[in-house]
Each structure stands twice: as C-alpha cells, then as structure tokens.
Design a protein around this motif. Structure first.
Motif, short mmCIF file in Angstrom:
data_model
loop_
_atom_site.label_atom_id
_atom_site.label_comp_id
_atom_site.label_asym_id
_atom_site.label_seq_id
_atom_site.Cartn_x
_atom_site.Cartn_y
_atom_site.Cartn_z
N VAL A 16 57.47 -65.61 33.97
CA VAL A 16 57.59 -64.41 33.13
C VAL A 16 56.26 -64.11 32.43
N SER A 17 55.50 -65.14 32.06
CA SER A 17 54.21 -64.90 31.40
C SER A 17 53.28 -64.06 32.26
N ALA A 18 53.38 -64.20 33.59
CA ALA A 18 52.51 -63.44 34.49
C ALA A 18 52.84 -61.95 34.50
N THR A 19 54.02 -61.58 34.00
CA THR A 19 54.34 -60.15 33.97
C THR A 19 53.43 -59.40 33.02
N THR A 20 52.78 -60.10 32.10
CA THR A 20 51.83 -59.41 31.22
C THR A 20 50.64 -58.88 32.01
N LYS A 56 49.02 -57.22 44.20
CA LYS A 56 50.38 -57.65 44.57
C LYS A 56 51.43 -56.95 43.71
N PHE A 57 51.03 -56.32 42.61
CA PHE A 57 51.96 -55.56 41.79
C PHE A 57 52.20 -54.15 42.34
N GLY A 58 51.57 -53.83 43.46
CA GLY A 58 51.73 -52.51 44.04
C GLY A 58 50.85 -51.48 43.36
N LYS A 59 51.10 -50.23 43.69
CA LYS A 59 50.30 -49.14 43.14
C LYS A 59 50.61 -48.97 41.65
N PRO A 60 49.59 -48.86 40.80
CA PRO A 60 49.85 -48.71 39.35
C PRO A 60 50.52 -47.38 39.05
N ASN A 61 51.29 -47.36 37.96
CA ASN A 61 51.93 -46.12 37.53
C ASN A 61 51.83 -46.01 36.01
N GLN A 62 52.41 -44.95 35.47
CA GLN A 62 52.26 -44.63 34.05
C GLN A 62 53.26 -45.34 33.13
N SER A 63 54.23 -46.04 33.70
CA SER A 63 55.38 -46.52 32.92
C SER A 63 54.99 -47.35 31.70
N HIS A 64 54.15 -48.37 31.89
CA HIS A 64 53.85 -49.26 30.78
C HIS A 64 52.90 -48.62 29.77
N VAL A 202 68.12 -59.72 38.95
CA VAL A 202 68.85 -61.00 38.99
C VAL A 202 69.17 -61.38 40.44
N ASP A 203 69.43 -60.37 41.26
CA ASP A 203 69.71 -60.62 42.68
C ASP A 203 68.44 -60.84 43.50
N GLY A 204 67.28 -60.73 42.85
CA GLY A 204 66.01 -60.95 43.55
C GLY A 204 65.63 -59.82 44.50
N LYS A 205 66.08 -58.60 44.18
CA LYS A 205 65.88 -57.48 45.10
C LYS A 205 64.86 -56.46 44.61
N LEU A 206 64.19 -56.75 43.52
CA LEU A 206 63.19 -55.79 43.03
C LEU A 206 61.80 -56.29 43.42
N LYS A 207 61.29 -55.77 44.53
CA LYS A 207 59.99 -56.16 45.04
C LYS A 207 58.97 -55.08 44.73
N LEU A 208 57.89 -55.47 44.07
CA LEU A 208 56.81 -54.54 43.82
C LEU A 208 55.90 -54.43 45.04
N SER A 209 55.91 -55.48 45.85
CA SER A 209 55.15 -55.49 47.10
C SER A 209 55.75 -56.59 47.97
#
Length: 278
Positions: A16-20, A56-64, A202-209
C-alpha cells in the motif's frame, strides 16, 4: 525551493505504501502541464528525484490532482478561521499539501503533523525541505499515540487522503470514531471508493497495466453512506459531501452536478467527505 534533490530508489516502498508513487505520478504529471489543474512544484521535484518505473501505473490522469485541489480548498477554509490550528496528515505519503497551502497564505502559525510509516518518512526527510512547523511522526495512522502529540487547543484539521479505503472497514470506522472523541470542534476529511470499485480491488481485478494490480481497498462507501456517518458515529455532528473540482475535458463533464440526479450514478462515484466534530 533549492537545487536538485538527490536521486533515490522508489522501490523501497512496497504494498500500500507504493500507492503514494501512483498518486505522485498522476499529480506531478498534471503539475507539469501548462494547462494542469494543479500547481505543485514540489510534486515535480519528488517525481524527478525518485527512480521508479512509473509507467506500470499506466497513463497519468487528473484524478489525484483534483483530489488534492479539493482537500486544499477544505483545509484553506478551516485554516483561514483557525490560523493557529494543528493539521494532521494521516498516511501522508508523498503529498506536498503543506507547500501548496503555504502558497495560499494559511500556514504561518499552524503546526503540521506528518504521519506515515518509517520508509515513507525516510523518503520525505531526504527529498523535502525541513520546516520547523512540520512534526514528522514515523508510525501507522492506526497507532493512536499520534493523538497524544497533537496540540488541539486552537483547532484540528485531519486529512485521511488516500487512506481509509485501504483499511479494514472496522478499522476505518474506529479511527473516525476515535478522532471525533479526541478532537471535538475539529474536522476530518477523507475520500471514499464506491462499493463496486472496492469489490473489484478486493477481487484483484483492477489492473492499471499488465504489470500492476492495485492493492485491495476493502472499505468502500457511497457518497450518501459517507454523509450518514453524522448519524452513526458519536461526536460527528455534521458531514458534507464535497464536490469534485472540475478538470479538463471528460473530467470537467464528470464533475457536473447533473449526474447526481441519477441515483445509480451518484451511488457509483467516488466521493470526498468532510466531517465536523461536535
């Protein structure tokens, strides 16, 4: 700002720390744009100073970046009225909110408590400037001992930006409950992933790349469920759904309040919630 920061290896952050680093990728990429939705020079400094495979996080976007703008606006509102307040940034990661708020002119008299795990705090210490107003606390946000360090005499504004969704639901609600009990008159702002999104992670289905799957986010709430915390948790006297600032193109369209008139779309969107403690 001073000269170039020393380059460091971002792979010291895991889980989780790597999500920063994911959020930094989005925020700094946006800040580098001439038409970016955020001005964040220190995010750019961090981004350029950390060796990491951001692709590996994919294309950047405006969300964060838009999330940061929303948190900045709420903090600025509170600090304008409570100039000597304490700000507690829980699981602060590589956020650079302090320096953005400094540009807003609301940091002169505050005390800023930066809370995160030791590997994250070590990166912050290496790459960000020292400031006597900032108190670094290298510990988990769930270790309540940080509460004993906070001077609440002039007000408290707590941020849980990109934190609660990664917690077990009981831990997330317990943290809110304890903050409400400990800091009456203060505020806490957090963001929520909607339940459908939470389930996908939780199901492990959200892949950024093809090389990165987001960590589980077991705590999911709809905007209305988040606002209802004012009736569920003792000490939370009010809760407000904070609108997402408008961005560019699709992000401008999605920020329109018209979508909230359609129940399934309102329930399915991410949200920012501001809690006021009685």
């Amino acid at each position: 700002m001073t000269g170039p920061a020393p380059r460091v290896d971002g792979n010291v952050l895991e889980g989780v720390s790597a999500t920063t680093l994911w959020t930094l990728h989005n925020r700094a990429s946006e800040a580098k744009r001439s038409d970016g939705v955020i001005r964040d020079p220190w995010a750019v400094v961090l981004f350029d100073a950390i060796d990491y495979d951001y692709r590996k996080f994919g294309k950047p976007n405006q969300s964060h970046a838009l999330r940061a703008v929303a948190f900045d606006a709420a903090a600025t509102e509170y600090l304008t009225e409570h100039r000597r307040a304490s700000v507690v940034a829980l699981a602060e990661g590589l956020q650079t909110s302090f320096w953005r708020l400094q540009r807003n002119g609301v940091t002169d008299e505050l005390t800023w408590y930066s809370v995160d795990l030791p590997p994250v705090m070590a990166l912050r210490e290496k790459l960000l400037p020292h400031d006597d107003r900032i108190v670094p606390l290298a510990q988990s946000a769930l270790d309540r001992s940080w509460m004993d360090r906070v001077d609440a005499s002039d007000g408290v504004f707590i941020t849980a930006e990109g934190l609660l969704m990664y917690l077990d639901p009981d831990d997330a609600l317990s943290l809110i409950r304890d903050c409400a009990a400990r800091f009456p008159g203060g505020r806490l702002m957090f963001d929520s992933a909607p339940p459908w999104f939470s389930k996908r992670t939780v199901d492990g289905k959200l892949k950024l790349s093809d090389r990165y799957v987001t960590p589980p986010m077991p705590f999911g709430m709809s905007p209305d469920e988040a606002v209802e915390l004012a009736g569920r948790i003792p000490g939370v006297r009010a809760a407000r759904d904070i609108a997402t600032p408008p961005g560019r193109a699709l992000f401008k369209v999605l920020a329109s309040p018209v979508w909230d008139r359609i129940g399934v779309l309102r329930r399915g969107r991410p949200s920012f919630t501001l809690l006021e403690f009685g």
